[in-house]
Scaffold this motif. Sequence first.
Motif, PDB file in Angstrom:
ATOM      1  N   ILE A 122       3.157 -52.237   3.088  1.00  0.00           N
ATOM      2  CA  ILE A 122       2.530 -52.291   1.763  1.00  0.00           C
ATOM      3  C   ILE A 122       3.502 -51.757   0.721  1.00  0.00           C
ATOM      4  N   GLN A 123       3.693 -52.509  -0.354  1.00  0.00           N
ATOM      5  CA  GLN A 123       4.396 -51.899  -1.496  1.00  0.00           C
ATOM      6  C   GLN A 123       3.425 -51.815  -2.669  1.00  0.00           C
ATOM      7  N   CYS A 124       3.301 -52.902  -3.457  1.00  0.00           N
ATOM      8  CA  CYS A 124       2.341 -52.814  -4.565  1.00  0.00           C
ATOM      9  C   CYS A 124       0.907 -52.900  -4.050  1.00  0.00           C
ATOM     10  N   GLY A 125       0.718 -53.544  -2.903  1.00  0.00           N
ATOM     11  CA  GLY A 125      -0.601 -53.602  -2.287  1.00  0.00           C
ATOM     12  C   GLY A 125      -1.479 -54.757  -2.736  1.00  0.00           C
ATOM     13  N   PHE A 126      -0.979 -55.582  -3.637  1.00  0.00           N
ATOM     14  CA  PHE A 126      -1.840 -56.641  -4.177  1.00  0.00           C
ATOM     15  C   PHE A 126      -2.189 -57.692  -3.123  1.00  0.00           C
ATOM     16  N   CYS A 127      -1.249 -57.971  -2.239  1.00  0.00           N
ATOM     17  CA  CYS A 127      -1.513 -58.995  -1.211  1.00  0.00           C
ATOM     18  C   CYS A 127      -2.233 -58.395  -0.016  1.00  0.00           C
ATOM     19  N   CYS A 133       3.323 -62.699  -0.294  1.00  0.00           N
ATOM     20  CA  CYS A 133       3.659 -61.318  -0.661  1.00  0.00           C
ATOM     21  C   CYS A 133       4.914 -61.364  -1.515  1.00  0.00           C
ATOM     22  N   ARG A 134       4.860 -60.725  -2.670  1.00  0.00           N
ATOM     23  CA  ARG A 134       6.003 -60.801  -3.586  1.00  0.00           C
ATOM     24  C   ARG A 134       6.886 -59.560  -3.506  1.00  0.00           C
ATOM     25  N   CYS A 135       6.517 -58.545  -2.698  1.00  0.00           N
ATOM     26  CA  CYS A 135       7.425 -57.398  -2.677  1.00  0.00           C
ATOM     27  C   CYS A 135       7.839 -56.908  -1.300  1.00  0.00           C
ATOM     28  N   THR A 136       6.910 -56.744  -0.365  1.00  0.00           N
ATOM     29  CA  THR A 136       7.307 -56.148   0.916  1.00  0.00           C
ATOM     30  C   THR A 136       8.205 -57.082   1.711  1.00  0.00           C
TER      31      THR A 136
HETATM   32  S1  FES Z   1       2.881 -55.684  -1.252  1.00  0.00           S
HETATM   33 FE1  FES Z   1       3.117 -56.425  -3.291  1.00  0.00          FE
HETATM   34  S2  FES Z   1       2.597 -58.511  -2.997  1.00  0.00           S
HETATM   35 FE2  FES Z   1       2.655 -57.838  -0.999  1.00  0.00          FE
END
Ligand code: FES
Lengths: 329, 156
Positions: free
Chosen positions: B102-107, B139-142
Amino acid sequence: MRLPSFNYLEPITLTDALNLMEEYHGRAQPLAGGTELLPRMKLGLTHPTYLMSLKEIHELKGIKSNKNELYIGGMTSLREIFLSTLLQQKFLAISEAAGSVAAPPLRNMGTIAGNLCQDTRCFFYNQSYFWRRGLKPCFKAGGNVCYAVPGSKKCFSVYQGDLAPALIAFNAKVRIEKKGSSRIIPIEELFSGKGEKPIVIADDELLTQVIVPIPEGIYGSSYRKFRLRNALDYPLVSAAAFLAIDSEKKVKSVKVVLGAAGPAPVIVKEAEDILKGKKVEESAINEIAEAAYKRAQMVDNLGLPASYRKKMVRVFTKRAIENAFNSIK
Amino acid sequence: MKGMKKELITLRVNNEDYEIFTYPNKTLLEVLREDLMLTGTKEGCSEGACGTCTVLMDGKPIRSCLMLAVEAQGKDITTIEGLSEDDELHPIQKNFIEQGAIQCGFCTPGMILTAKALLDENPRPTEDDIKVAISGNVCRCTGYAKIVKAIKESSK
Ligand code: FES
Ligand SMILES: Cc1cc2nc3c(=O)[nH]c(=O)nc-3n(C[C@H](O)[C@H](O)[C@H](O)COP(=O)(O)OP(=O)(O)OC[C@H]3O[C@@H](n4cnc5c(N)ncnc54)[C@H](O)[C@@H]3O)c2cc1C
Ligand code: SF4
Ligand code: FES
């Protein structure tokens, strides 16, 4: 993004649904899985007055067969079609096509009728109201310009449904019903070939069933799809192939159909002349691929340049035929 | 539209029944977030292409942004809020945290629910099974490696 307003109808039998379609004079738009219609409504591309959900009509769901034919109810999910062992064994291209649509959650929702009846697409059309507001409406939106082919007199939007090419390769038909009558037509006749209004089905009619004749003898089939990501993306080009051979491995019949190569699926009619009575050899496959290339009609209105997509027609036609041949056991 | 009427609908979410007075053009996503305040379910693209709005309907992942709330009646809906028991996180949730998935957690809610549906159906998925199952979730960050690992860990 919000949905525009509409009134909601929810018949629970086919008879009720057909009655409602008549009663509302074609203003009741069928809502199957909603995965194609609801995005278009959110973008403001269509504004049905009544939405008629077909989800509770259980008689439209499921796969049946007898000795000669396979029957797929219009509301059967793409997941069920993809996972059916009968389809995987006898109608591989159809199963492959269903399994290539979008991604698993959308296949849980999306249906075969919705897949067939989906609208054509274009980069200049499938955009938000905000985006489109800056431009005058194009042919598809009721105006009189085309942004993909400036100066042209018609719409070149692309039919990107995955199921139709595979079903046409198997000579499938659809049952179309309205109150008090029912007709069966070959799937290719569902398409007008016109980007402005690609699906020929009247406002008061429902597509209730797909009928696929069970081929005799030794045969194989395949569906190959070109896209940038292996999930979520619509086809940028696709090809379905059906191939029946005799005991000497000579071709008895062959059908090759292209997807995303124009406003309707494209049947490569030359295939039969080129391969019939012959063995499946590279030179013949190349010849069919060349004929497919010539038939494909592409303009710059999808994710990749038309010239590149057109070249991919050859590649994917070859792959479909080779895979169909290799799938023969 | 003139004349669009509100309706009383009943939804079964995380094993509880809710009665909601709402318009037919409300999506399940909107009702979950705005009427039931279950904001764990996210709105990303709103047109079916990202997977952040994933919920389970009768155990299968669906896009709540493309499902009308009225159509979801009579089904069992599970959102991310329904996974933990009391204050105890679900094992998949714990593994996402432990593996740094998890990074931003949105996905994340969509990923975890998709993973749950997969593991309920196939308790020992291969790496490829996992990739196919989450192929509709962006997922756009992890990046996906840690997410796949977290799901793999949860299958042990
Ligand atoms: S954790 Fe940011 S979009 Fe997947
Ligand atoms: C992110 C994303 C990716 C996608 N990728 C693909 C893809 O790769 N390939 C592909 O083919 N599609 C794709 N789709 C489109 C869509 O998911 C599928 O085509 C799906 O099969 C549509 O079926 P549905 O039941 O959801 O149709 P709906 O959205 O319910 O309906 C589609 C159209 O068919 C009409 N209709 C539905 N049922 C009937 C009926 N019984 N009789 C008459 N008309 C009817 C509706 O009125 C509507 O006009 C994608 C969609 C999304 C959101
Ligand atoms: S091909 Fe031309 S007319 Fe058709 S949708 Fe695209 S821009 Fe509009
Ligand atoms: S918000 Fe539903 S798929 Fe993106």
